[in-house]
Design a protein around this motif. Structure first.
Motif, short mmCIF file in Angstrom:
data_model
loop_
_atom_site.label_atom_id
_atom_site.label_comp_id
_atom_site.label_asym_id
_atom_site.label_seq_id
_atom_site.Cartn_x
_atom_site.Cartn_y
_atom_site.Cartn_z
N VAL A 169 0.94 -1.44 0.41
CA VAL A 169 0.08 0.35 0.15
C VAL A 169 0.87 1.00 -0.26
N LYS A 170 1.72 1.29 0.49
CA LYS A 170 2.34 2.46 0.07
C LYS A 170 3.43 2.55 -0.49
N ILE A 171 3.89 1.38 -1.48
CA ILE A 171 4.32 2.20 -3.16
C ILE A 171 3.28 2.19 -3.35
N ALA A 172 1.62 1.74 -3.90
CA ALA A 172 0.59 2.12 -4.55
C ALA A 172 0.05 3.32 -4.30
N THR A 173 0.51 4.21 -2.97
CA THR A 173 0.49 5.42 -2.41
C THR A 173 1.36 6.65 -3.06
N CYS A 174 2.31 6.38 -3.30
CA CYS A 174 3.34 7.24 -3.98
C CYS A 174 2.73 6.84 -5.01
N PHE A 175 2.29 5.42 -6.66
CA PHE A 175 2.47 5.88 -7.79
C PHE A 175 1.22 6.98 -7.84
N ILE A 176 0.51 6.56 -6.55
CA ILE A 176 -1.35 7.36 -6.87
C ILE A 176 -0.48 9.50 -6.79
N GLY A 177 0.21 9.07 -6.15
CA GLY A 177 0.48 10.92 -5.39
C GLY A 177 1.44 11.27 -6.45
N PHE A 178 2.07 10.22 -7.45
CA PHE A 178 2.96 10.54 -8.37
C PHE A 178 1.43 11.32 -9.97
N PHE A 179 1.58 10.17 -10.03
CA PHE A 179 0.85 10.43 -11.36
C PHE A 179 -0.59 11.86 -10.64
N ALA A 180 -1.08 11.72 -9.72
CA ALA A 180 -1.88 13.04 -9.38
C ALA A 180 -2.12 13.60 -9.64
#
Length: 216
Positions: free
Chosen positions: A59-70
């Motif tokens: 979930v930490k890696i997924a949150t990083c990806f979500i934040g980057f693309f957002a």
């Protein structure tokens, strides 16, 4: 003939048995305490509750990806609004920059929270995600009812109603499908960020418990 045991010998034997039982109990307690301390000192970062995408991503890696693309999408949208307002002389387009700046600030808070592993800094982005998911979930039935009832006063905000009836109905249905896909993506993103919030919260609780055990 065997001589009968004296009371002193019996009492000595009983005392030895009691000492052995006490030692065995102490050894069992020490082993249990060692096991408990070992279990407390190890935090399972790869628990199933901290996984997303069917267990393929933390979930930490997924949150990083979500934040980057957002952040990338918001920055591109902000640049688009600024350029359109300058070229076509539409000052109202600059008003769209205000919510985008709020989103950028929430994303920056989230990135700081990820780096410092502080769950409280994810609150702003989670709030925005909840608002976005709720807005999309409300828009979908509105567009669906507008297409079914041919409500032009509502459809004019989503499609070009100057086209033929079949054309703008088709465009409305395409936008409806896009909103459904967006709802699924945003719901997954909200779930992943909430999972990261729980992950950081569990780490903080674990550190507090570990500090208490070390103090004792």
């Amino acid at each position: 003939m065997d001589s009968p045991k004296t009371p002193k010998v019996l009492s000595h034997a009983n005392s030895m048995k009691s000492l052995r039982s006490i030692k065995s109990q102490k050894s069992l307690r020490s082993m249990r305490s060692q096991k408990s301390t070992q279990s407390i000192r190890i935090f399972n970062h790869n628990h199933d509750s901290y996984q997303t995408c069917f267990g393929c991503m933390h979930v930490k890696i997924a949150t990083c990806f979500i934040g980057f693309f957002a952040l990338l999408g918001v920055c591109l949208s902000l640049m688009y609004c600024v350029f359109i307002s300058q070229e076509q002389r539409k000052p109202n387009m600059k008003l769209y920059a205000i919510p985008m700046i709020v989103v950028i600030l929430a994303l920056l808070y989230m990135f700081v929270g990820i780096l410092q592993q502080k769950a409280q800094l994810l609150f702003a982005f989670i709030t925005l995600q909840i608002f976005l998911v709720f807005s999309i979930a409300v828009l979908i039935p509105i567009i669906l009812l507008s297409v079914a009832c041919n409500t032009l006063c509502v459809l004019q905000y989503f499609v070009d109603i100057t086209l033929d009836h079949t054309e703008y109905t088709k465009s409305a249905l395409i936008s409806l499908v896009g909103l459904c896909c967006q709802l699924g993506i945003q719901t997954w993103a909200l779930r992943a960020v909430c999972g990261c919030f729980r992950y950081f919260t569990d780490i903080q609780k674990f550190e507090v418990r570990q500090a208490q055990t070390n103090y004792v």
